[in-house]
Design an enzyme around this catalytic site. Structure first.
Site, PDB file in Angstrom:
ATOM      1  N   ARG A  87       0.848  -1.210   0.000  1.00  4.23           N
ATOM      2  CA  ARG A  87       0.000   0.000   0.000  1.00  4.23           C
ATOM      3  C   ARG A  87       0.883   1.259   0.000  1.00  4.23           C
ATOM      4  O   ARG A  87       1.010   1.936  -1.010  1.00  4.23           O
ATOM      5  CB  ARG A  87      -0.951  -0.051   1.208  1.00  4.23           C
ATOM      6  CG  ARG A  87      -2.087   0.956   1.141  1.00  4.23           C
ATOM      7  CD  ARG A  87      -1.711   2.350   1.580  1.00  4.23           C
ATOM      8  NE  ARG A  87      -1.157   2.419   2.923  1.00  4.23           N
ATOM      9  CZ  ARG A  87      -0.578   3.509   3.419  1.00  4.23           C
ATOM     10  NH1 ARG A  87      -0.473   4.597   2.690  1.00  4.23           N
ATOM     11  NH2 ARG A  87      -0.068   3.502   4.640  1.00  4.23           N
ATOM     12  N   ASP A  88       1.516   1.547   1.108  1.00  7.81           N
ATOM     13  CA  ASP A  88       2.313   2.779   1.209  1.00  7.81           C
ATOM     14  C   ASP A  88       3.453   2.735   0.193  1.00  7.81           C
ATOM     15  O   ASP A  88       3.821   3.756  -0.399  1.00  7.81           O
ATOM     16  CB  ASP A  88       2.875   2.892   2.632  1.00  7.81           C
ATOM     17  CG  ASP A  88       3.287   4.302   3.006  1.00  7.81           C
ATOM     18  OD1 ASP A  88       3.561   5.102   2.096  1.00  7.81           O
ATOM     19  OD2 ASP A  88       3.349   4.607   4.211  1.00  7.81           O
ATOM     20  N   HIS A 118       5.240   4.654  12.636  1.00  4.82           N
ATOM     21  CA  HIS A 118       5.254   4.551  11.162  1.00  4.82           C
ATOM     22  C   HIS A 118       6.249   5.612  10.680  1.00  4.82           C
ATOM     23  O   HIS A 118       5.915   6.782  10.541  1.00  4.82           O
ATOM     24  CB  HIS A 118       3.826   4.821  10.664  1.00  4.82           C
ATOM     25  CG  HIS A 118       3.632   4.830   9.185  1.00  4.82           C
ATOM     26  ND1 HIS A 118       2.922   3.856   8.509  1.00  4.82           N
ATOM     27  CD2 HIS A 118       4.006   5.719   8.233  1.00  4.82           C
ATOM     28  CE1 HIS A 118       2.869   4.142   7.229  1.00  4.82           C
ATOM     29  NE2 HIS A 118       3.518   5.273   7.021  1.00  4.82           N
ATOM     30  N   HIS A 174       8.959   7.197   8.072  1.00  5.43           N
ATOM     31  CA  HIS A 174       9.544   7.315   6.735  1.00  5.43           C
ATOM     32  C   HIS A 174      11.023   7.692   6.915  1.00  5.43           C
ATOM     33  O   HIS A 174      11.434   8.201   7.955  1.00  5.43           O
ATOM     34  CB  HIS A 174       8.762   8.334   5.898  1.00  5.43           C
ATOM     35  CG  HIS A 174       7.458   7.763   5.408  1.00  5.43           C
ATOM     36  ND1 HIS A 174       7.340   7.165   4.182  1.00  5.43           N
ATOM     37  CD2 HIS A 174       6.245   7.653   6.002  1.00  5.43           C
ATOM     38  CE1 HIS A 174       6.086   6.719   4.031  1.00  5.43           C
ATOM     39  NE2 HIS A 174       5.391   6.997   5.117  1.00  5.43           N
ATOM     40  N   CYS A 216       4.440   9.318   0.184  1.00  9.57           N
ATOM     41  CA  CYS A 216       3.030   9.707   0.131  1.00  9.57           C
ATOM     42  C   CYS A 216       2.849  10.642  -1.049  1.00  9.57           C
ATOM     43  O   CYS A 216       3.613  11.595  -1.202  1.00  9.57           O
ATOM     44  CB  CYS A 216       2.618  10.386   1.436  1.00  9.57           C
ATOM     45  SG  CYS A 216       0.917  10.966   1.374  1.00  9.57           S
ATOM     46  N   ASN A 274       9.172   4.021   3.649  1.00  8.67           N
ATOM     47  CA  ASN A 274       9.144   3.650   5.068  1.00  8.67           C
ATOM     48  C   ASN A 274      10.465   3.016   5.467  1.00  8.67           C
ATOM     49  O   ASN A 274      11.253   2.591   4.622  1.00  8.67           O
ATOM     50  CB  ASN A 274       8.047   2.608   5.303  1.00  8.67           C
ATOM     51  CG  ASN A 274       6.674   3.161   5.034  1.00  8.67           C
ATOM     52  OD1 ASN A 274       6.201   3.126   3.910  1.00  8.67           O
ATOM     53  ND2 ASN A 274       6.047   3.686   6.051  1.00  8.67           N
TER      54      ASN A 274
HETATM   55  P1  HMG Z   1     -13.397  13.787  -2.527  1.00  9.06           P
HETATM   56  O1  HMG Z   1     -13.172  14.359  -3.880  1.00  9.06           O
HETATM   57  O2  HMG Z   1     -13.494  14.728  -1.384  1.00  9.06           O
HETATM   58  O3  HMG Z   1     -14.656  12.821  -2.427  1.00  9.06           O
HETATM   59  O4  HMG Z   1     -12.224  12.726  -2.257  1.00  9.06           O
HETATM   60  P2  HMG Z   1     -15.973  12.704  -3.197  1.00  9.06           P
HETATM   61  O5  HMG Z   1     -16.898  11.937  -2.305  1.00  9.06           O
HETATM   62  O6  HMG Z   1     -16.435  14.065  -3.705  1.00  9.06           O
HETATM   63  O7  HMG Z   1     -15.616  11.783  -4.470  1.00  9.06           O
HETATM   64  C1  HMG Z   1     -14.763  12.204  -5.540  1.00  9.06           C
HETATM   65  C2  HMG Z   1     -14.590  11.055  -6.517  1.00  9.06           C
HETATM   66  O8  HMG Z   1     -13.942   9.963  -5.868  1.00  9.06           O
HETATM   67  C3  HMG Z   1     -15.931  10.515  -7.022  1.00  9.06           C
HETATM   68  O9  HMG Z   1     -15.693   9.982  -8.318  1.00  9.06           O
HETATM   69  C4  HMG Z   1     -16.211   9.377  -6.068  1.00  9.06           C
HETATM   70  O10 HMG Z   1     -17.047   8.418  -6.642  1.00  9.06           O
HETATM   71  C5  HMG Z   1     -14.813   8.830  -5.854  1.00  9.06           C
HETATM   72  P3  HMG Z   1     -16.074  10.810  -9.639  1.00  9.06           P
HETATM   73  O11 HMG Z   1     -17.521  11.170  -9.468  1.00  9.06           O
HETATM   74  O12 HMG Z   1     -15.182  12.041  -9.625  1.00  9.06           O
HETATM   75  O13 HMG Z   1     -15.761   9.872 -10.759  1.00  9.06           O
HETATM   76  N1  HMG Z   1     -14.644   8.168  -4.547  1.00  9.06           N
HETATM   77  C6  HMG Z   1     -14.119   6.952  -4.396  1.00  9.06           C
HETATM   78  N2  HMG Z   1     -13.657   6.053  -5.288  1.00  9.06           N
HETATM   79  C7  HMG Z   1     -13.198   4.886  -4.790  1.00  9.06           C
HETATM   80  N3  HMG Z   1     -13.177   4.591  -3.467  1.00  9.06           N
HETATM   81  C8  HMG Z   1     -13.619   5.479  -2.567  1.00  9.06           C
HETATM   82  C9  HMG Z   1     -14.130   6.709  -3.018  1.00  9.06           C
HETATM   83  N4  HMG Z   1     -14.627   7.793  -2.396  1.00  9.06           N
HETATM   84  C10 HMG Z   1     -14.943   8.664  -3.339  1.00  9.06           C
HETATM   85  N5  HMG Z   1     -13.563   5.179  -1.272  1.00  9.06           N
HETATM   86  C11 HMG Z   1     -11.182  10.847  -1.154  1.00  9.06           C
HETATM   87  C12 HMG Z   1     -12.123  12.046  -1.014  1.00  9.06           C
HETATM   88  C13 HMG Z   1     -10.798  10.400   0.236  1.00  9.06           C
HETATM   89  C14 HMG Z   1     -11.907   9.742  -1.897  1.00  9.06           C
HETATM   90  C15 HMG Z   1      -9.938  11.300  -1.948  1.00  9.06           C
HETATM   91  O14 HMG Z   1      -9.425  12.439  -1.331  1.00  9.06           O
HETATM   92  C16 HMG Z   1      -8.872  10.249  -2.056  1.00  9.06           C
HETATM   93  O15 HMG Z   1      -9.056   9.200  -2.651  1.00  9.06           O
HETATM   94  N6  HMG Z   1      -7.694  10.530  -1.489  1.00  9.06           N
HETATM   95  C17 HMG Z   1      -6.561   9.636  -1.542  1.00  9.06           C
HETATM   96  C18 HMG Z   1      -5.909   9.603  -0.201  1.00  9.06           C
HETATM   97  C19 HMG Z   1      -4.774   8.594  -0.171  1.00  9.06           C
HETATM   98  O16 HMG Z   1      -4.927   7.454  -0.575  1.00  9.06           O
HETATM   99  N7  HMG Z   1      -3.615   9.064   0.333  1.00  9.06           N
HETATM  100  C20 HMG Z   1      -2.477   8.204   0.518  1.00  9.06           C
HETATM  101  C21 HMG Z   1      -2.654   7.284   1.696  1.00  9.06           C
HETATM  102  S1  HMG Z   1      -2.412   8.092   3.263  1.00  9.06           S
HETATM  103  C22 HMG Z   1      -0.694   7.977   3.520  1.00  9.06           C
HETATM  104  O17 HMG Z   1       0.040   7.560   2.671  1.00  9.06           O
HETATM  105  C23 HMG Z   1      -0.168   8.334   4.899  1.00  9.06           C
HETATM  106  C24 HMG Z   1       0.134   7.091   5.762  1.00  9.06           C
HETATM  107  O18 HMG Z   1       1.027   6.207   5.120  1.00  9.06           O
HETATM  108  C25 HMG Z   1       0.739   7.539   7.121  1.00  9.06           C
HETATM  109  C26 HMG Z   1       1.930   8.491   6.951  1.00  9.06           C
HETATM  110  O19 HMG Z   1       2.954   8.108   6.347  1.00  9.06           O
HETATM  111  O20 HMG Z   1       1.783   9.619   7.417  1.00  9.06           O
HETATM  112  C27 HMG Z   1      -1.163   6.314   6.066  1.00  9.06           C
HETATM  113 MG    MG Z   2       3.207   6.404   5.114  1.00  6.58          MG
END
Ligand code: HMG
Ligand code: MG
Length: 298
Positions: A13-14, A205, A207, A238, A247
């Site tokens: 994932r990450d 966690h 990085h 990210c 990581n």
């Molecule tokens: P949004 O634009 O606010 O949400 O995004 P929305 O409800 O208006 O939906 C927008 C579009 O996304 C729509 O599609 C929805 O259908 C679709 P469209 O009409 O444009 O074709 N949608 C989805 N599709 C699939 N699965 C879903 C979903 N929800 C809505 N669940 C949203 C909000 C959260 C979806 C968006 O901001 C997003 O996908 N963000 C990605 C965040 C992400 O994955 N970030 C990386 C992981 S976090 C990380 O790496 C940190 C971590 O490792 C810890 C660290 O290191 O700090 C965990």
């Molecule tokens: Mg991370």
């Protein structure tokens, strides 16, 4: 009895979420199967997020459904909202993770809402998860520095961590998202959180942008933390934290823990095979120190 440390492998994932090159569905699957064979008992398979936002994580629910089930590993999916949880439930997933941050700006960039709004969304996710007997892990990003706001106060981190805990997250992973932290600053964050809850609910966690991740793990061990996230071959970053490296490498985390006498459940030889295979798939040198040393000696 040997003390155990829980490793949560977040490479699929990450790690892969941040890869520029295409990674096929089969390559993602083979990677996870290799991790299972290496004895990793907690593996984050992918994210049920928008494929427009994070293309590499498309079809994570389908991927989950194709994985073997005859093993003792807990496989999980990231689910930022109800839609994500529904996708996870449809494929029988029994553990999901919600994610927010201690920084307002990062939360906006990452999941398009404020911290408070993210917690409101998670309340619905928690309720549906509970009704389906699904465990929910919580992530808090930017526990030391934010790429947009700079330093984050430890008490702000402790506040968000406590909110997730009070909502019912069984474990909270503290994300040092951009890898700028040094152990002294990590200590302050744990001090703030440990005044609110026991270490058994908290995970580190880290990085590794500045090579501090393993030092930060060591600091965390000194403060009683026994759960760490890591990525095989140090994969990751990210998409919303430009320049952040991967990581802490699972290989190096394994080396530190095993040589300090902790039980990780990992099969060293199988871990090295998995490490070599993903490096071949990605066609680049593995930055993990233990992987390099092991290759030189075997
Ligand atoms: P949004 O634009 O606010 O949400 O995004 P929305 O409800 O208006 O939906 C927008 C579009 O996304 C729509 O599609 C929805 O259908 C679709 P469209 O009409 O444009 O074709 N949608 C989805 N599709 C699939 N699965 C879903 C979903 N929800 C809505 N669940 C949203 C909000 C959260 C979806 C968006 O901001 C997003 O996908 N963000 C990605 C965040 C992400 O994955 N970030 C990386 C992981 S976090 C990380 O790496 C940190 C971590 O490792 C810890 C660290 O290191 O700090 C965990
Ligand atoms: Mg991370």
């Amino acid at each position: 009895m040997t003390e155990q440390v829980k490793i949560v492998e977040v490479g699929p994932r990450d790690g892969l979420q941040n890869e520029k090159q295409p990674i096929s569905f089969e390559q993602r699957k083979d990677f996870i199967v290799d991790l299972i064979h290496a004895g990793l008992k907690h593996i984050e398979v992918g994210s049920c997020v928008s494929a427009k936002w994070v293309p590499q994580m498309a079809r994570s629910d389908e991927l989950y459904a194709t994985l073997p089930t005859d093993h003792g590993a807990q496989l999980s999916l990231l689910t930022p909202n109800l839609r994500g949880l529904e996708s996870a439930l449809a494929v029988g997933c029994k553990e999901v993770a919600v994610f927010t941050a201690a920084s307002e700006s990062f939360t906006q960039k990452n999941i398009n809402c404020s911290i408070d709004e993210s917690l409101e969304k998670f309340a619905d996710v928690m309720a549906l998860a509970k009704a389906n007997d699904v465990k929910v892990r919580g992530y808090v990003s930017c526990i030391v520095d934010c790429p947009y706001e700079g330093a984050i106060a430890p008490k702000q981190v402790a506040k968000v961590v406590t909110q997730l805990f009070d909502m019912g997250c069984y474990e909270i992973s503290l994300g040092e998202t951009i890898g700028t932290a040094t152990p002294d600053r990590v200590k302050q964050v744990w001090d703030a959180c440990l005044s609110e809850m026991e270490a058994k609910y908290l995970a580190g966690h880290f990085h590794d942008t500045y090579g501090m991740a393993i030092a930060n793990v060591y600091q965390s061990l000194q403060q009683g933390i026994r759960i760490f996230d890591s990525s095989l071959a140090g994969l990751g970053g990210c998409p919303y934290a430009k320049g952040a490296a991967g990581n802490v490498a699972t290989e190096d985390l394994y080396y530190l823990l095993s040589r300090m006498g902790f039980d990780t459940g990992i099969d060293e030889h199988a871990l090295m095979l998995a490490s070599q295979r993903i490096s071949q798939v990605l066609q680049r040198a593995n930055p993990a120190h233990f992987a390099k040393a092991y290759a030189g000696c075997n």
